[in-house]
Motif scaffolding. Structure first.
Motif, PDB file in Angstrom:
ATOM      1  N   ALA A  45       0.830  -1.213   0.000  1.00  0.00           N
ATOM      2  CA  ALA A  45       0.000   0.000   0.000  1.00  0.00           C
ATOM      3  C   ALA A  45       0.858   1.253   0.000  1.00  0.00           C
ATOM      4  O   ALA A  45       0.541   2.240  -0.664  1.00  0.00           O
ATOM      5  N   LEU A  46       1.954   1.207   0.726  1.00  0.00           N
ATOM      6  CA  LEU A  46       2.889   2.343   0.787  1.00  0.00           C
ATOM      7  C   LEU A  46       3.486   2.621  -0.590  1.00  0.00           C
ATOM      8  O   LEU A  46       3.592   3.783  -1.021  1.00  0.00           O
ATOM      9  N   ILE A  47       3.863   1.556  -1.285  1.00  0.00           N
ATOM     10  CA  ILE A  47       4.418   1.709  -2.633  1.00  0.00           C
ATOM     11  C   ILE A  47       3.372   2.286  -3.581  1.00  0.00           C
ATOM     12  O   ILE A  47       3.658   3.186  -4.383  1.00  0.00           O
ATOM     13  N   ALA A 102       2.928   5.932  -2.899  1.00  0.00           N
ATOM     14  CA  ALA A 102       4.087   6.669  -3.423  1.00  0.00           C
ATOM     15  C   ALA A 102       4.007   6.787  -4.936  1.00  0.00           C
ATOM     16  O   ALA A 102       4.255   7.863  -5.505  1.00  0.00           O
ATOM     17  N   ALA A 103       3.647   5.695  -5.608  1.00  0.00           N
ATOM     18  CA  ALA A 103       3.539   5.715  -7.069  1.00  0.00           C
ATOM     19  C   ALA A 103       2.453   6.676  -7.512  1.00  0.00           C
ATOM     20  O   ALA A 103       2.638   7.433  -8.477  1.00  0.00           O
ATOM     21  N   ASP A 104       1.335   6.670  -6.823  1.00  0.00           N
ATOM     22  CA  ASP A 104       0.238   7.579  -7.151  1.00  0.00           C
ATOM     23  C   ASP A 104       0.714   9.029  -7.080  1.00  0.00           C
ATOM     24  O   ASP A 104       0.441   9.843  -7.965  1.00  0.00           O
ATOM     25  N   HIS A 105       1.449   9.347  -6.023  1.00  0.00           N
ATOM     26  CA  HIS A 105       1.960  10.713  -5.847  1.00  0.00           C
ATOM     27  C   HIS A 105       3.002  11.056  -6.925  1.00  0.00           C
ATOM     28  O   HIS A 105       2.930  12.117  -7.552  1.00  0.00           O
ATOM     29  N   VAL A 106       3.960  10.173  -7.111  1.00  0.00           N
ATOM     30  CA  VAL A 106       5.047  10.430  -8.062  1.00  0.00           C
ATOM     31  C   VAL A 106       4.507  10.550  -9.482  1.00  0.00           C
ATOM     32  O   VAL A 106       4.843  11.490 -10.218  1.00  0.00           O
ATOM     33  N   ARG A 124      -6.846  -0.835  -7.526  1.00  0.00           N
ATOM     34  CA  ARG A 124      -7.151  -0.191  -6.248  1.00  0.00           C
ATOM     35  C   ARG A 124      -8.236   0.868  -6.423  1.00  0.00           C
ATOM     36  O   ARG A 124      -9.117   1.003  -5.574  1.00  0.00           O
ATOM     37  N   THR A 125      -8.187   1.586  -7.534  1.00  0.00           N
ATOM     38  CA  THR A 125      -9.212   2.597  -7.799  1.00  0.00           C
ATOM     39  C   THR A 125     -10.580   1.946  -7.985  1.00  0.00           C
ATOM     40  O   THR A 125     -11.576   2.425  -7.434  1.00  0.00           O
ATOM     41  N   VAL A 126     -10.631   0.853  -8.725  1.00  0.00           N
ATOM     42  CA  VAL A 126     -11.897   0.143  -8.926  1.00  0.00           C
ATOM     43  C   VAL A 126     -12.424  -0.362  -7.586  1.00  0.00           C
ATOM     44  O   VAL A 126     -13.622  -0.269  -7.297  1.00  0.00           O
TER      45      VAL A 126
END
Length: 198
Positions: free
Chosen positions: A13-15, A18-22, A63-65
């Protein structure tokens, strides 16, 4: 053993966070080292969870779905649930432009994309039927129209900043709501209203 699984799920979840933000800040082609740095995990941990960029994007999509499904369950029983879910999609476009762009850019016949689209349609089917039955939206609305609506909301991606995307998403929602409720009465040449049948 269960605590190890919980730790692994937390790292995953942390990754993803982070990916969502980056990706939201730098685009989907941002170096994955930025994801590693933001998540504060090792490269091996990233690749143990996601073997490449595509796997990472697909996990974000899943995750969005899942979030849409949870939100739909929370709104169950409400006649206006359809509009709340559409507003959530608009907010997701504002918050995660890279994921929205990815959703639009990937080949619609891609198997993961087709599965995600089918799942979203299934989530929206009940709220849509309820809104139609309550007279809140036009009776000719189809569940496949959700893809078109999502594409319309995607116009907010033209905003260069979060604030610009927010303004565009709000305006798109205003226009969409009118369209979803049905065609407006036509206006005659005298400026008065007349029914579409006139």
């Amino acid at each position: 053993m269960s605590s190890l699984r919980a730790d692994a799920a937390a790292r995953r979840a942390l990754i993803l966070d982070a990916a969502d933000h980056v990706f939201g800040s730098h685009g989907v082609n941002a170096p994955l080292d930025l994801v590693v740095e933001r998540a504060q995990v090792g490269r091996a941990t990233l690749y143990r969870n996601f073997h490449d960029r595509t796997a990472l994007m697909q996990a974000l999509l899943e995750r969005t779905v899942d979030r849409i499904a949870r939100r739909a369950r929370a709104l169950e029983g409400r006649d206006d649930a359809l509009f709340e879910l559409i507003a959530d999609i608009a907010q997701r476009t504002v918050d995660s432009p890279a994921l929205s762009d990815y959703w639009r850019a990937v080949d619609p016949n891609d198997s993961a994309m087709k599965a995600a689209r089918a799942e979203v349609w299934a989530i929206f089917e009940g709220p849509m039927q309820r809104a139609v039955a309550a007279g809140l939206c036009r009776p000719d609305l189809l569940v496949a129209d959700i893809t078109l609506i999502s594409g319309m909301l995607g116009a907010a991606l033209r905003g260069r900043t979060r604030d610009e995307r927010t303004v565009l998403a709000r305006r798109a929602l205003e226009l969409l709501r009118g369209g979803l409720q049905g065609p407006a009465a036509a206006v005659d040449t005298d400026g008065g209203n007349r029914s579409p049948e006139a």
